[in-house]
Design a protein around this motif. Structure first.
Motif, PDB file in Angstrom:
ATOM      1  N   VAL A   1       0.849  -1.200   0.000  1.00  0.00           N
ATOM      2  CA  VAL A   1       0.000   0.000   0.000  1.00  0.00           C
ATOM      3  C   VAL A   1       0.881   1.245   0.000  1.00  0.00           C
ATOM      4  O   VAL A   1       1.843   1.344   0.765  1.00  0.00           O
ATOM      5  N   LEU A   2       0.530   2.197  -0.853  1.00  0.00           N
ATOM      6  CA  LEU A   2       1.155   3.518  -0.828  1.00  0.00           C
ATOM      7  C   LEU A   2       0.153   4.502  -0.238  1.00  0.00           C
ATOM      8  O   LEU A   2      -0.967   4.622  -0.737  1.00  0.00           O
ATOM      9  N   ILE A   3       0.552   5.208   0.814  1.00  0.00           N
ATOM     10  CA  ILE A   3      -0.307   6.208   1.455  1.00  0.00           C
ATOM     11  C   ILE A   3       0.230   7.597   1.092  1.00  0.00           C
ATOM     12  O   ILE A   3       1.352   7.952   1.485  1.00  0.00           O
ATOM     13  N   VAL A   4      -0.537   8.347   0.329  1.00  0.00           N
ATOM     14  CA  VAL A   4      -0.142   9.688  -0.099  1.00  0.00           C
ATOM     15  C   VAL A   4      -0.906  10.705   0.744  1.00  0.00           C
ATOM     16  O   VAL A   4      -2.138  10.624   0.846  1.00  0.00           O
ATOM     17  N   ILE A   5      -0.185  11.654   1.328  1.00  0.00           N
ATOM     18  CA  ILE A   5      -0.801  12.592   2.262  1.00  0.00           C
ATOM     19  C   ILE A   5      -0.650  14.019   1.746  1.00  0.00           C
ATOM     20  O   ILE A   5       0.449  14.577   1.716  1.00  0.00           O
ATOM     21  N   GLU A   6      -1.758  14.597   1.306  1.00  0.00           N
ATOM     22  CA  GLU A   6      -1.768  16.004   0.913  1.00  0.00           C
ATOM     23  C   GLU A   6      -1.704  16.872   2.173  1.00  0.00           C
ATOM     24  O   GLU A   6      -2.156  16.466   3.243  1.00  0.00           O
ATOM     25  N   GLU A   7      -1.145  18.081   2.007  1.00  0.00           N
ATOM     26  CA  GLU A   7      -0.997  19.012   3.132  1.00  0.00           C
ATOM     27  C   GLU A   7      -0.281  18.315   4.296  1.00  0.00           C
ATOM     28  O   GLU A   7      -0.749  18.299   5.434  1.00  0.00           O
ATOM     29  N   GLY A   8       0.873  17.723   3.984  1.00  0.00           N
ATOM     30  CA  GLY A   8       1.593  16.927   4.970  1.00  0.00           C
ATOM     31  C   GLY A   8       1.933  17.671   6.243  1.00  0.00           C
ATOM     32  O   GLY A   8       2.039  17.060   7.319  1.00  0.00           O
ATOM     33  N   HIS A   9       2.093  18.998   6.164  1.00  0.00           N
ATOM     34  CA  HIS A   9       2.437  19.780   7.353  1.00  0.00           C
ATOM     35  C   HIS A   9       1.287  19.810   8.365  1.00  0.00           C
ATOM     36  O   HIS A   9       1.514  20.100   9.531  1.00  0.00           O
ATOM     37  N   ILE A  10       0.063  19.520   7.917  1.00  0.00           N
ATOM     38  CA  ILE A  10      -1.072  19.447   8.850  1.00  0.00           C
ATOM     39  C   ILE A  10      -0.954  18.201   9.725  1.00  0.00           C
ATOM     40  O   ILE A  10      -1.201  18.243  10.935  1.00  0.00           O
ATOM     41  N   PHE A  11      -0.554  17.093   9.120  1.00  0.00           N
ATOM     42  CA  PHE A  11      -0.569  15.807   9.817  1.00  0.00           C
ATOM     43  C   PHE A  11       0.754  15.485  10.493  1.00  0.00           C
ATOM     44  O   PHE A  11       0.786  14.693  11.442  1.00  0.00           O
ATOM     45  N   ALA A  12       1.839  16.067   9.995  1.00  0.00           N
ATOM     46  CA  ALA A  12       3.150  15.796  10.597  1.00  0.00           C
ATOM     47  C   ALA A  12       3.869  17.106  10.869  1.00  0.00           C
ATOM     48  O   ALA A  12       4.925  17.382  10.294  1.00  0.00           O
ATOM     49  N   PRO A  13       3.310  17.952  11.752  1.00  0.00           N
ATOM     50  CA  PRO A  13       3.934  19.252  12.011  1.00  0.00           C
ATOM     51  C   PRO A  13       5.241  19.115  12.780  1.00  0.00           C
ATOM     52  O   PRO A  13       5.459  18.143  13.502  1.00  0.00           O
ATOM     53  N   LYS A  14       6.067  20.101  12.612  1.00  0.00           N
ATOM     54  CA  LYS A  14       7.362  20.131  13.280  1.00  0.00           C
ATOM     55  C   LYS A  14       7.176  20.185  14.796  1.00  0.00           C
ATOM     56  O   LYS A  14       6.248  20.803  15.295  1.00  0.00           O
ATOM     57  N   ASN A  15       8.063  19.524  15.528  1.00  0.00           N
ATOM     58  CA  ASN A  15       8.066  19.530  17.001  1.00  0.00           C
ATOM     59  C   ASN A  15       6.736  19.068  17.589  1.00  0.00           C
ATOM     60  O   ASN A  15       6.247  19.615  18.576  1.00  0.00           O
ATOM     61  N   ASP A  16       6.152  18.043  16.961  1.00  0.00           N
ATOM     62  CA  ASP A  16       4.873  17.511  17.434  1.00  0.00           C
ATOM     63  C   ASP A  16       5.056  16.018  17.745  1.00  0.00           C
ATOM     64  O   ASP A  16       5.782  15.320  17.044  1.00  0.00           O
ATOM     65  N   ASP A  17       4.398  15.555  18.794  1.00  0.00           N
ATOM     66  CA  ASP A  17       4.508  14.143  19.156  1.00  0.00           C
ATOM     67  C   ASP A  17       3.144  13.464  19.189  1.00  0.00           C
ATOM     68  O   ASP A  17       2.899  12.553  19.971  1.00  0.00           O
ATOM     69  N   SER A  18       2.239  13.918  18.321  1.00  0.00           N
ATOM     70  CA  SER A  18       0.893  13.352  18.281  1.00  0.00           C
ATOM     71  C   SER A  18       0.933  11.917  17.743  1.00  0.00           C
ATOM     72  O   SER A  18       1.950  11.436  17.237  1.00  0.00           O
ATOM     73  N   GLU A  19      -0.216  11.236  17.836  1.00  0.00           N
ATOM     74  CA  GLU A  19      -0.296   9.849  17.382  1.00  0.00           C
ATOM     75  C   GLU A  19      -0.079   9.720  15.882  1.00  0.00           C
ATOM     76  O   GLU A  19       0.548   8.765  15.421  1.00  0.00           O
ATOM     77  N   VAL A  20      -0.582  10.678  15.108  1.00  0.00           N
ATOM     78  CA  VAL A  20      -0.393  10.581  13.657  1.00  0.00           C
ATOM     79  C   VAL A  20       1.085  10.702  13.308  1.00  0.00           C
ATOM     80  O   VAL A  20       1.593   9.989  12.435  1.00  0.00           O
ATOM     81  N   VAL A  21       1.822  11.550  14.019  1.00  0.00           N
ATOM     82  CA  VAL A  21       3.268  11.675  13.795  1.00  0.00           C
ATOM     83  C   VAL A  21       3.967  10.376  14.191  1.00  0.00           C
ATOM     84  O   VAL A  21       4.885   9.901  13.505  1.00  0.00           O
ATOM     85  N   ARG A  22       3.523   9.797  15.299  1.00  0.00           N
ATOM     86  CA  ARG A  22       4.139   8.553  15.769  1.00  0.00           C
ATOM     87  C   ARG A  22       3.975   7.434  14.753  1.00  0.00           C
ATOM     88  O   ARG A  22       4.927   6.690  14.465  1.00  0.00           O
ATOM     89  N   TRP A  23       2.779   7.317  14.149  1.00  0.00           N
ATOM     90  CA  TRP A  23       2.543   6.238  13.194  1.00  0.00           C
ATOM     91  C   TRP A  23       3.202   6.536  11.854  1.00  0.00           C
ATOM     92  O   TRP A  23       3.682   5.609  11.177  1.00  0.00           O
ATOM     93  N   LEU A  24       3.249   7.797  11.460  1.00  0.00           N
ATOM     94  CA  LEU A  24       3.985   8.144  10.240  1.00  0.00           C
ATOM     95  C   LEU A  24       5.466   7.819  10.401  1.00  0.00           C
ATOM     96  O   LEU A  24       6.104   7.285   9.478  1.00  0.00           O
ATOM     97  N   SER A  25       6.013   8.152  11.560  1.00  0.00           N
ATOM     98  CA  SER A  25       7.425   7.862  11.824  1.00  0.00           C
ATOM     99  C   SER A  25       7.685   6.356  11.807  1.00  0.00           C
ATOM    100  O   SER A  25       8.711   5.901  11.275  1.00  0.00           O
ATOM    101  N   ARG A  26       6.767   5.607  12.370  1.00  0.00           N
ATOM    102  CA  ARG A  26       6.960   4.156  12.399  1.00  0.00           C
ATOM    103  C   ARG A  26       6.904   3.572  10.990  1.00  0.00           C
ATOM    104  O   ARG A  26       7.703   2.690  10.646  1.00  0.00           O
ATOM    105  N   ILE A  27       5.975   4.061  10.162  1.00  0.00           N
ATOM    106  CA  ILE A  27       5.916   3.587   8.777  1.00  0.00           C
ATOM    107  C   ILE A  27       7.184   3.982   8.029  1.00  0.00           C
ATOM    108  O   ILE A  27       7.742   3.194   7.253  1.00  0.00           O
TER     109      ILE A  27
END
Length: 526
Positions: free
Chosen positions: A380-406
């Motif tokens: 699976v390829l997951i393409v994320i538009e407006e990536g700065h919304i979901f993976a903002p700098k200096n953020d430790d939210s769950e979406v950042v955690r799962w993006l980092s793990r992928i």
């Protein structure tokens, strides 16, 4: 021959005197030899023109104007064109290897033949074509799909630079040529009318996303309601309500209504310092005592969060599962328009978590998980538009955690990510740096340029200058999906086949003006 190497030549750069009758363009590919007789490929990075007879900066304009006319032929004979080329490597059987030996002075410099460049940037059965060399329109540039997907990529540019067009070119070929599975996170609903380049919509699946609350984790549900992370007592009570309602089999709107009923009931019990019965996350029935002093205020706040959520977002609650509606071999557009940014992050974290965990289980032989998420049976390829919304700098939210793990683990299980953004410096450092292939369209803001450079080892100072000078639809591509950093004219995706274009404001204003004029005339008639 277009020139001869002269002066100081190294393993990385060389200068050459240019044949005035055959001057190469900036960015052109050239070949020469090193001291071992190997063919060295270079790219022209600078071209300058000077004249020995009039190089003295003490000459005034009037003096030159007076004397140039008398000595024009003599002066033209003393014109010198000098070019500087950056060494890309030694050519060997269509591949490029590092150049370890200095370029030989006085060596001939020639334009690289089309066939050589086509071999280097070849588009084979494992590649997709994204465009043509900026300096050579006849040479197509291919990206290796395995490297692009499994080692992740980023598409970066200013607004209007061609990000969405580039994404469409990539997704179109991955789905149509390879029967690939793409999940597109679409925050603004721009791709709901996406059409493939052959004019069909058959393999596009738009998912009007709703929230199926019982499929979330209790902490995800708490975040969705807006309960603060450090509100521990509120989260404890909500978790008990959540697991109880889930055990009772409620779903969608009814699930949230049941949680609200439990909150109302527990408020009354807390006022009387009574006991409640609940079911924990393991399905065990338990009893707890509530007190007015310790618990009442927290449960009142939980109730208020639930009521506010219902008031604002009740229409988004659903009994359908977004994951269950995705299809293998399709472009699955996750339409998040209508959600605020916090809710988008919760939903995307849920999707990322289940896709990665589902793929891990499927690869390890637990095929029954296909029932809940059919797309896990293939990469699976997951393409994320407006990536700065979901993976903002200096953020430790769950979406950042799962993006980092992928980003770290996805390649082992066939899950790739593509980040699209016009604000590179706003993207999480760890995630951007792990996007091994970067497709960088025009970026004019110096801080964004430097941030992109810091996140990629392949971007040199001269490539950074190239990025600043790019036009619309032009890109510098670096990373493992291409053999060499390369400047590309991205293919134009068919007009009207996706929703990433600008609104024609002039035409819209004209229509309003025409309608106003019609109504004005009607009023006069009446």
């Amino acid at each position: 021959m277009i020139g001869l190497v002269f002066g100081r030549a190294t393993t990385n750069h060389f200068n050459f005197a240019v044949n005035p009758a055959n001057i190469p363009k900036f960015g052109e590919f050239v070949v020469t030899e090193n001291r071992d007789g190997e063919t060295v490929l270079g790219v022209v990075k600078e071209i300058s023109n000077l004249n020995k007879l009039i190089e003295d900066d003490h000459f005034s304009f009037e003096y030159l104007l007076k004397h140039v006319g008398f000595s024009k032929t003599l002066i033209e004979m003393n014109d010198i064109v000098i070019a500087t080329a950056r060494v890309l490597g030694v050519v060997e059987d269509g591949d490029i290897k590092p150049n370890r030996v200095p370029v030989k002075p006085s060596s001939e410099v020639r334009l690289a033949e089309d066939e050589l460049l086509k071999e280097i940037f070849r588009c084979d059965e494992n590649s997709i074509v994204v465009g043509n060399l900026l300096a050579r329109e006849s040479v197509e540039v291919g990206l290796n799909v395995k490297e692009l997907v499994l080692r992740h990529f980023a598409i970066l540019s200013i607004t209007g630079g061609g990000k969405s067009n580039t994404a469409c070119v990539i997704m179109d070929q991955i789905v149509r040529k390879f029967n690939g599975t793409v999940v597109l996170i679409d925050p603004h609903g721009e791709y709901v009318h996406f059409t493939f380049s052959d004019g069909s919509c058959k393999k596009r699946r738009v998912l009007p996303v709703g929230i199926r609350p019982e499929t979330l984790e209790p902490w995800e549900f708490a975040s969705l309601l807006g309960i603060s992370r450090d509100a521990n007592v509120q989260r404890l009570h909500l978790e008990r309500m959540f697991t109880t309602a889930k055990h009772e089999g409620y779903s969608g709107r009814e699930f949230v209504e049941r949680v609200l009923e439990l909150a109302e009931s527990w408020i009354e019990i807390a006022e009387e310092n009574g006991e409640i019965e609940f079911v924990d996350y393991k399905g065990r029935k338990k009893v707890a005592r509530l007190t007015r002093q310790r618990d009442l205020d927290s449960i009142l706040r939980v109730r208020d969060y639930i009521i506010r959520f219902q008031s604002n977002y009740e229409d988004l609650l659903t009994n359908e599962d977004t994951l269950a509606n995705m299809r293998t071999g399709y472009l699955n557009v996750v339409n998040l328009s209508g959600f605020d940014e916090n809710q988008m992050r919760i939903i995307v974290a849920y999707l990322l978590r289940n896709i990665l965990k589902g793929r891990i289980k499927y690869v390890r032989g637990y095929t029954e998980y296909r029932r809940n998420c059919p797309i896990i049976e293939a990469p699976v390829l997951i393409v994320i538009e407006e990536g700065h919304i979901f993976a903002p700098k200096n953020d430790d939210s769950e979406v950042v955690r799962w993006l980092s793990r992928i980003a770290r683990e996805g390649r082992k299980f066939g899950v790739g990510i593509g980040i699209i953004s016009q604000r590179p410096k706003k993207i999480n450092d760890d995630i951007l740096s792990q996007c091994n292939t970067k497709i960088i369209l025009r970026i004019v803001e110096p801080n964004d340029q430097r941030y992109v450079q810091q996140a990629s080892e392949q971007i040199s100072e001269d490539l950074l200058n190239d990025i600043a000078s790019l036009g619309r639809g032009e890109a510098v591509i670096v990373g493992s999906a291409v053999k060499l950093p390369v400047a590309v004219k991205i293919r134009k995706y068919p007009d009207g086949y996706y929703g990433g274009g600008d609104i024609d404001v002039v035409e819209e204003w004209r229509k309003v003006s025409e309608r106003s004029e019609v109504f004005k005339n009607l009023d006069l008639i009446v």
